[in-house]
Scaffold this motif. Structure first.
Motif, PDB file in Angstrom:
ATOM      1  N   HIS A 189      -6.889   1.016   1.415  1.00 30.03           N
ATOM      2  CA  HIS A 189      -7.576   0.158   0.453  1.00 30.03           C
ATOM      3  C   HIS A 189      -8.309  -0.980   1.170  1.00 30.03           C
ATOM      4  CE1 HIS A 189      -4.256   1.572  -2.503  1.00 30.03           C
ATOM      5  NE2 HIS A 189      -5.259   2.424  -2.478  1.00 30.03           N
ATOM      6  N   GLU A 190      -7.696  -1.524   2.207  1.00 28.90           N
ATOM      7  CA  GLU A 190      -8.347  -2.601   2.965  1.00 28.90           C
ATOM      8  C   GLU A 190      -9.620  -2.100   3.635  1.00 28.90           C
ATOM      9  OE1 GLU A 190      -5.517  -4.214   5.661  1.00 28.90           O
ATOM     10  OE2 GLU A 190      -4.283  -5.141   4.105  1.00 28.90           O
ATOM     11  N   GLN A 191      -9.588  -0.881   4.164  1.00 22.63           N
ATOM     12  CA  GLN A 191     -10.780  -0.334   4.801  1.00 22.63           C
ATOM     13  C   GLN A 191     -11.888  -0.115   3.776  1.00 22.63           C
ATOM     14  OE1 GLN A 191     -11.194   0.068   8.210  1.00 22.63           O
ATOM     15  NE2 GLN A 191     -13.297   0.255   7.497  1.00 22.63           N
ATOM     16  N   ILE A 192     -11.507   0.345   2.573  1.00 23.11           N
ATOM     17  CA  ILE A 192     -12.489   0.522   1.509  1.00 23.11           C
ATOM     18  C   ILE A 192     -13.138  -0.823   1.172  1.00 23.11           C
ATOM     19  CG2 ILE A 192     -12.748   1.078  -0.947  1.00 23.11           C
ATOM     20  CD1 ILE A 192     -10.551   3.182  -0.579  1.00 23.11           C
ATOM     21  N   ALA A 193     -12.323  -1.875   1.111  1.00 26.93           N
ATOM     22  CA  ALA A 193     -12.845  -3.202   0.792  1.00 26.93           C
ATOM     23  C   ALA A 193     -13.785  -3.703   1.883  1.00 26.93           C
ATOM     24  CB  ALA A 193     -11.682  -4.176   0.601  1.00 26.93           C
ATOM     25  N   ARG A 194     -13.418  -3.508   3.132  1.00 25.54           N
ATOM     26  CA  ARG A 194     -14.268  -3.976   4.237  1.00 25.54           C
ATOM     27  C   ARG A 194     -15.593  -3.223   4.247  1.00 25.54           C
ATOM     28  NH1 ARG A 194      -9.221  -3.553   7.215  1.00 25.54           N
ATOM     29  NH2 ARG A 194      -8.280  -5.626   7.421  1.00 25.54           N
ATOM     30  N   ASP A 195     -15.542  -1.918   4.013  1.00 27.26           N
ATOM     31  CA  ASP A 195     -16.782  -1.132   4.011  1.00 27.26           C
ATOM     32  C   ASP A 195     -17.742  -1.631   2.937  1.00 27.26           C
ATOM     33  OD1 ASP A 195     -15.770   0.375   6.059  1.00 27.26           O
ATOM     34  OD2 ASP A 195     -15.159   2.072   4.803  1.00 27.26           O
ATOM     35  N   GLU A 196     -17.212  -1.900   1.738  1.00 26.58           N
ATOM     36  CA  GLU A 196     -18.084  -2.373   0.659  1.00 26.58           C
ATOM     37  C   GLU A 196     -18.605  -3.781   0.945  1.00 26.58           C
ATOM     38  OE1 GLU A 196     -20.387  -2.308  -2.641  1.00 26.58           O
ATOM     39  OE2 GLU A 196     -19.292  -0.638  -1.699  1.00 26.58           O
ATOM     40  N   ALA A 197     -17.787  -4.609   1.583  1.00 24.79           N
ATOM     41  CA  ALA A 197     -18.251  -5.948   1.949  1.00 24.79           C
ATOM     42  C   ALA A 197     -19.423  -5.874   2.922  1.00 24.79           C
ATOM     43  CB  ALA A 197     -17.112  -6.754   2.560  1.00 24.79           C
ATOM     44  N   LEU A 198     -19.394  -4.895   3.823  1.00 27.92           N
ATOM     45  CA  LEU A 198     -20.504  -4.731   4.762  1.00 27.92           C
ATOM     46  C   LEU A 198     -21.755  -4.221   4.048  1.00 27.92           C
ATOM     47  CD1 LEU A 198     -18.733  -3.193   7.885  1.00 27.92           C
ATOM     48  CD2 LEU A 198     -19.368  -5.555   7.480  1.00 27.92           C
ATOM     49  N   ARG A 199     -21.586  -3.424   3.002  1.00 24.44           N
ATOM     50  CA  ARG A 199     -22.736  -2.875   2.283  1.00 24.44           C
ATOM     51  C   ARG A 199     -23.414  -3.926   1.397  1.00 24.44           C
ATOM     52  NH1 ARG A 199     -18.718   1.140   0.525  1.00 24.44           N
ATOM     53  NH2 ARG A 199     -18.589   2.777   2.101  1.00 24.44           N
ATOM     54  N   ALA A 200     -22.685  -4.983   1.051  1.00 22.40           N
ATOM     55  CA  ALA A 200     -23.199  -5.983   0.123  1.00 22.40           C
ATOM     56  C   ALA A 200     -24.172  -6.934   0.821  1.00 22.40           C
ATOM     57  CB  ALA A 200     -22.040  -6.780  -0.475  1.00 22.40           C
ATOM     58  N   HIS A 201     -25.040  -7.566   0.005  1.00 21.13           N
ATOM     59  CA  HIS A 201     -25.961  -8.571   0.540  1.00 21.13           C
ATOM     60  C   HIS A 201     -25.255  -9.902   0.774  1.00 21.13           C
ATOM     61  CE1 HIS A 201     -28.875  -5.743  -1.341  1.00 21.13           C
ATOM     62  NE2 HIS A 201     -29.612  -6.074  -0.308  1.00 21.13           N
ATOM     63  N   ALA A 202     -24.279 -10.206  -0.071  1.00 22.02           N
ATOM     64  CA  ALA A 202     -23.520 -11.450   0.045  1.00 22.02           C
ATOM     65  C   ALA A 202     -22.067 -11.162  -0.330  1.00 22.02           C
ATOM     66  CB  ALA A 202     -24.099 -12.532  -0.854  1.00 22.02           C
ATOM     67  N   VAL A 203     -21.163 -12.043   0.086  1.00 21.03           N
ATOM     68  CA  VAL A 203     -19.730 -11.841  -0.147  1.00 21.03           C
ATOM     69  C   VAL A 203     -19.142 -13.123  -0.729  1.00 21.03           C
ATOM     70  CG1 VAL A 203     -17.493 -11.312   0.883  1.00 21.03           C
ATOM     71  CG2 VAL A 203     -19.553 -10.201   1.760  1.00 21.03           C
ATOM     72  N   VAL A 204     -18.350 -12.980  -1.782  1.00 17.36           N
ATOM     73  CA  VAL A 204     -17.527 -14.082  -2.286  1.00 17.36           C
ATOM     74  C   VAL A 204     -16.117 -13.858  -1.757  1.00 17.36           C
ATOM     75  CG1 VAL A 204     -16.555 -15.213  -4.310  1.00 17.36           C
ATOM     76  CG2 VAL A 204     -18.921 -14.385  -4.352  1.00 17.36           C
ATOM     77  N   PHE A 205     -15.672 -14.754  -0.886  1.00 11.84           N
ATOM     78  CA  PHE A 205     -14.321 -14.647  -0.316  1.00 11.84           C
ATOM     79  C   PHE A 205     -13.398 -15.467  -1.203  1.00 11.84           C
ATOM     80  CE2 PHE A 205     -10.712 -15.364   2.347  1.00 11.84           C
ATOM     81  CZ  PHE A 205     -10.649 -14.275   3.197  1.00 11.84           C
ATOM     82  N   LEU A 206     -12.535 -14.786  -1.925  1.00  9.21           N
ATOM     83  CA  LEU A 206     -11.697 -15.430  -2.928  1.00  9.21           C
ATOM     84  C   LEU A 206     -10.307 -15.714  -2.354  1.00  9.21           C
ATOM     85  CD1 LEU A 206     -12.490 -16.113  -5.843  1.00  9.21           C
ATOM     86  CD2 LEU A 206     -11.169 -14.131  -6.599  1.00  9.21           C
ATOM     87  N   CYS A 207      -9.812 -16.918  -2.626  1.00  5.08           N
ATOM     88  CA  CYS A 207      -8.448 -17.279  -2.222  1.00  5.08           C
ATOM     89  C   CYS A 207      -7.845 -18.121  -3.338  1.00  5.08           C
ATOM     90  CB  CYS A 207      -8.442 -18.035  -0.901  1.00  5.08           C
ATOM     91  SG  CYS A 207      -9.275 -19.650  -0.977  1.00  5.08           S
ATOM     92  N   ALA A 208      -6.527 -18.266  -3.309  1.00 12.74           N
ATOM     93  CA  ALA A 208      -5.847 -19.054  -4.330  1.00 12.74           C
ATOM     94  C   ALA A 208      -5.045 -20.198  -3.721  1.00 12.74           C
ATOM     95  CB  ALA A 208      -4.936 -18.159  -5.169  1.00 12.74           C
ATOM     96  N   SER A 209      -5.140 -20.363  -2.403  1.00 16.03           N
ATOM     97  CA  SER A 209      -4.418 -21.435  -1.703  1.00 16.03           C
ATOM     98  C   SER A 209      -5.041 -21.583  -0.327  1.00 16.03           C
ATOM     99  CB  SER A 209      -2.926 -21.101  -1.599  1.00 16.03           C
ATOM    100  OG  SER A 209      -2.742 -19.903  -0.846  1.00 16.03           O
ATOM    101  N   ASP A 210      -4.402 -22.348   0.535  1.00 18.57           N
ATOM    102  CA  ASP A 210      -4.891 -22.474   1.906  1.00 18.57           C
ATOM    103  C   ASP A 210      -4.861 -21.094   2.572  1.00 18.57           C
ATOM    104  OD1 ASP A 210      -5.880 -23.612   4.163  1.00 18.57           O
ATOM    105  OD2 ASP A 210      -4.228 -25.014   4.465  1.00 18.57           O
ATOM    106  N   LEU A 211      -5.799 -20.854   3.494  1.00 15.84           N
ATOM    107  CA  LEU A 211      -5.910 -19.531   4.094  1.00 15.84           C
ATOM    108  C   LEU A 211      -4.783 -19.283   5.083  1.00 15.84           C
ATOM    109  CD1 LEU A 211      -9.724 -19.016   4.759  1.00 15.84           C
ATOM    110  CD2 LEU A 211      -8.408 -18.785   2.649  1.00 15.84           C
ATOM    111  N   THR A 212      -4.240 -18.076   5.042  1.00 19.16           N
ATOM    112  CA  THR A 212      -3.279 -17.648   6.044  1.00 19.16           C
ATOM    113  C   THR A 212      -4.019 -17.262   7.322  1.00 19.16           C
ATOM    114  OG1 THR A 212      -3.384 -15.339   5.345  1.00 19.16           O
ATOM    115  CG2 THR A 212      -1.783 -16.757   4.229  1.00 19.16           C
ATOM    116  N   ARG A 213      -3.274 -16.962   8.362  1.00 20.12           N
ATOM    117  CA  ARG A 213      -3.906 -16.537   9.612  1.00 20.12           C
ATOM    118  C   ARG A 213      -4.694 -15.251   9.410  1.00 20.12           C
ATOM    119  NH1 ARG A 213      -0.201 -16.325  14.858  1.00 20.12           N
ATOM    120  NH2 ARG A 213      -0.100 -18.531  14.232  1.00 20.12           N
ATOM    121  N   ALA A 214      -4.147 -14.324   8.617  1.00 16.15           N
ATOM    122  CA  ALA A 214      -4.858 -13.061   8.360  1.00 16.15           C
ATOM    123  C   ALA A 214      -6.141 -13.311   7.576  1.00 16.15           C
ATOM    124  CB  ALA A 214      -3.948 -12.100   7.601  1.00 16.15           C
ATOM    125  N   GLN A 215      -6.093 -14.178   6.569  1.00  9.58           N
ATOM    126  CA  GLN A 215      -7.296 -14.496   5.797  1.00  9.58           C
ATOM    127  C   GLN A 215      -8.342 -15.199   6.658  1.00  9.58           C
ATOM    128  OE1 GLN A 215      -5.070 -16.615   2.674  1.00  9.58           O
ATOM    129  NE2 GLN A 215      -6.084 -15.290   1.181  1.00  9.58           N
TER     130      GLN A 215
END
Length: 499
Positions: A189-215
């Motif tokens: 699922h993560e790979q599917i998300a990354r592929d679509e993010a690359l296909r998009a013209h712009a990306v909204v990076f959504l978070c609900a708190s301070d970013l973790t190291r992975a984020q």
């Protein structure tokens, strides 16, 4: 009686005391030398002293700059992002894979989708983030008619879904709801998300708190492609005003260089809570939270103001970089598979050739024609041009190493015979056949590894790898070569043709 030994603690204390004395002496001597140098420098005339001071300062500055450069390369390389690649270069890589009969349908489909979106001239925006950050709720707020399924448990999006949303100025966007990252066993699922993010013209990076190291790493990866990224803090209504502003201030300090905008929103959605009734009973209640996404709409209107044409170059570069990476990965996997087949083929030929010899010699030598054929085939697989002189020099150098390890290789081959009852009675020819097989297996593996890593016929590196492989051959390799010899002997006894 044995002599009493000093306690270990006393020995350690004595060693520490001696070390301290030596360090103090070194510091005193260094300080004394500096003082003497200063006195001599002060006694010099100004016309000589000033140039010396300037030269010393310049030397220190150069040394500091060199140390800084040595400490920075890895960080700088990571920040630069993927290397640019052209469409013609990617097409050439895919064509080369197709000629090698590699499955390229996925790569071709990605390129076709790239062309389709470019020709459609619509702006695609991907909503990217971890599970439970509210992507599906945000889709519903941005595109009310889409009504994607929402579950407060999170992780409900399993594939990419596109919805049409409208900005306050009337322009339309294609919104991509992608699977969330950070889910257990969710790599696909993560790979599917990354592929679509690359296909998009712009990306909204959504978070609900301070970013973790992975984020943080995901945001850096997205920003490395040069496309606009909007960092959106969702569920902002759950924070107090002071806490929300402090969090946004940290975001601006850390991520202003990676993003086009940083906003705080509330996408709404469902929430569950317990309430106490007048009679003391508690009940679970689910209610809809009010959406407030105006700051995000303003940011998207600003980011997409120039339309798809202005955003297309960065989007195309991101997709081509990913297709190029995947094609290179497929090429490496194909080369590894083909090289393994080639090594197995020549190892068998070496074993069969040794069994056909009238009388084995006392030394194990690389059989010329087979050695040359193995080197040339592996070089062809890895696309490395080689000259006849280079092949001869390599075989000569490796051959010397093999002659020096003949006794060891024969001993290893002898141990391999014990795994096959009755095999050892067939004579020294079988022993030498297994030894020849080990030599060719080692040479092939070493050469393939060198060509894969260095893309050159580095004889010294091949020799080092061959020596290591012959010194401690894996049990699986030895038994496999012995099995080849066993099968070859049985086929010769049955009159089967050699392959």
């Amino acid at each position: 009686m044995s002599k009493p030994r000093l306690p270990l603690r006393l020995i350690l204390l004595a060693a520490l005391a001696l070390g301290a004395v030596l360090l103090l002496g070194f510091l005193v001597a260094t300080l004394n030398s500096l003082l003497e140098f200063y006195e001599r420098l002060a006694a010099m005339p100004a016309w000589l002293r000033l140039p010396l001071v300037a030269a010393g300062a310049a030397a220190l500055a150069i040394l500091g700059w060199l140390l800084w450069r040595l400490a920075r390369p890895a960080h700088q390389a990571a920040a630069q992002g993927p290397l640019p690649v052209s469409r013609a270069d990617v097409d050439a890589r895919v064509d080369a894979l197709r000629e090698r009969r590699v499955e390229t349908a996925a790569l071709e489909a990605e390129l076709a989708e790239l062309d389709r979106r470019r020709d459609g001239a619509e702006v695609y925006v991907a909503l990217f983030g971890e599970i439970s950050t509210g992507k599906s709720s945000l889709i519903r707020a941005l595109a009310p008619l889409a009504a994607p399924g929402i579950d407060v448990r999170g992780g409900t999006t399993r594939q990419v879904a596109h919805h049409r949303g409208t900005l306050p100025d009337g322009r339309q966007l294609i919104l991509a709801d992608v699977p969330g990252s950070g889910e257990v066993d969710g790599r696909l699922h993560e790979q599917i998300a990354r592929d679509e993010a690359l296909r998009a013209h712009a990306v909204v990076f959504l978070c609900a708190s301070d970013l973790t190291r992975a984020q943080d790493a995901e945001l850096a990866w997205l920003a490395s492609f040069g496309k606009p990224v909007v960092l959106a803090l969702n569920k902002a209504d759950l924070y107090g005003e002071a806490e929300r502003e402090a969090l946004l201030a940290r975001f601006r300090q850390r991520y202003a260089a990676r993003t086009r905008a940083i906003v705080a929103i509330s996408a709404g959605g469902s929430e569950r809570y317990e309430r106490t009734l007048t009679d003391g009973r508690r009940e679970k209640v689910e209610r809809e939270r009010t959406a407030d996404i105006a700051p995000l709409l303003d940011a998207l209107a600003d980011v997409t103001r120039g339309g798809a044409a202005t955003l297309e170059p960065a989007r195309e570069a991101a997709v081509l970089a990913e297709v190029g990476r995947r094609s290179d990965e497929l090429s490496r996997e194909t080369a590894a598979r083909e090289s393994a087949d080639a090594v197995a083929k020549y190892t068998r030929r070496a074993v069969v050739g040794a069994l056909a010899a009238v009388a084995p010699g006392t030394d194990i030598l690389i059989q010329g024609a087979l050695g040359t054929g193995l080197v040339r085939e592996l070089a062809r697989i890895y696309g490395v041009p080689v000259r006849e002189l280079d092949v001869e020099a390599l075989l000569s150098r490796v051959g010397l190493t093999i002659r020096n390890t003949t006794a060891l290789v024969l001993a290893i081959a002898g141990n391999a015979l014990k795994a096959f009852p009755g095999f050892g009675t067939l004579g020294g020819g079988v022993l030498h056949a297994i030894a020849y097989g080990l030599v060719f297996d080692s040479l092939g593996r070493a050469l393939a590894a060198t060509l894969a890593e260095r893309a050159a016929l580095d004889a010294a590196d091949v020799e080092t790898r061959v020596r290591a492989l012959l010194a401690e051959p894996a049990r699986e390799r030895v038994e496999r070569v012995a099995r080849i010899a066993w099968e070859a002997v049985r086929e010769r006894g049955n009159g089967a043709p050699d392959r």
